[in-house]
Design a protein around this motif. Sequence first.
Motif, mmCIF file in Angstrom:
data_model
loop_
_atom_site.group_PDB
_atom_site.id
_atom_site.type_symbol
_atom_site.label_atom_id
_atom_site.label_comp_id
_atom_site.label_asym_id
_atom_site.label_seq_id
_atom_site.Cartn_x
_atom_site.Cartn_y
_atom_site.Cartn_z
ATOM 1 N N MET A 191 67.975 53.461 19.498
ATOM 2 C CA MET A 191 67.941 53.661 17.758
ATOM 3 C C MET A 191 66.429 52.425 17.341
ATOM 4 O O MET A 191 66.290 53.136 15.994
ATOM 5 C CB MET A 191 69.111 52.265 17.128
ATOM 6 C CG MET A 191 70.159 52.552 18.040
ATOM 7 S SD MET A 191 71.637 51.596 18.384
ATOM 8 C CE MET A 191 71.977 51.445 15.659
ATOM 9 N N TYR A 230 68.353 55.230 13.260
ATOM 10 C CA TYR A 230 69.458 54.171 13.359
ATOM 11 C C TYR A 230 67.749 53.122 12.734
ATOM 12 O O TYR A 230 68.641 51.727 12.777
ATOM 13 C CB TYR A 230 68.870 54.648 14.654
ATOM 14 C CG TYR A 230 70.249 55.354 14.948
ATOM 15 C CD1 TYR A 230 71.151 55.025 14.298
ATOM 16 C CD2 TYR A 230 69.673 56.410 15.042
ATOM 17 C CE1 TYR A 230 72.727 56.014 14.917
ATOM 18 C CE2 TYR A 230 71.066 57.261 16.146
ATOM 19 C CZ TYR A 230 72.166 57.433 15.455
ATOM 20 O OH TYR A 230 72.846 58.373 15.000
ATOM 21 N N LYS A 264 68.942 51.923 10.312
ATOM 22 C CA LYS A 264 70.647 51.380 9.647
ATOM 23 C C LYS A 264 70.822 49.949 10.191
ATOM 24 O O LYS A 264 71.703 49.280 9.735
ATOM 25 C CB LYS A 264 71.937 52.455 10.671
ATOM 26 C CG LYS A 264 71.468 53.443 10.145
ATOM 27 C CD LYS A 264 72.145 54.216 8.828
ATOM 28 C CE LYS A 264 72.768 54.825 8.312
ATOM 29 N NZ LYS A 264 73.314 54.823 6.690
#
Length: 190
Positions: free
Chosen positions: A87, A93, A96
């Motif tokens: 990630m 990601y 995120k």
Amino acid sequence: MELNELYHLCEQKLESNGFKRSIAGDDWSLCARCYVSAIRKRKGLFCYGLPGCGKTTYLRAIQKAYRYSTWWFSCISRNDMEKLNDMLVDDYYRAKLVERDIYLDDVAAENDIRSFGNQSNPVLELIDLLYEARARGVWQSRLFVSTNLIDSEKMNDYFGARIADRLTDLCIPLRFRSETKRKWEKPCKI
């Protein structure tokens, strides 16, 4: 909401989500006060103490109570650490990660990850990412950490001065003083 009302509400949320007074023992009022403080200051919590004293149970209760979108990473799980590492190198990601509350369980128990011949520690990289995002005003969520490191010298040795300093900006420290709650059952008789 008045401070006493918030304190009482936090106690109720902790108990209804699995963190009972019997688990916390002498740490109960401190756990409830730190929970209130984390809410009011928009910070996370850095829970440390001996194994089995209730740190993970406490963080799980908070995670259930908030109902926000969260990420939970167990640092002793190679799969979780590889997922976190993946990630951190993926732009989608990475973005995120700064949108949610993040829970890191058993920090300092993880192994470094090898990726494309490079060795890295995704936990330290994540803390650095979150600090930078908060400094830019991009990250409004919180970081919740549990670890068995029990003194500042060990923490500085593990995290290094830079990351340890950044953690103080992101989290409120909470030391669990109680002994382990895990006990052996009586042996079976055959």
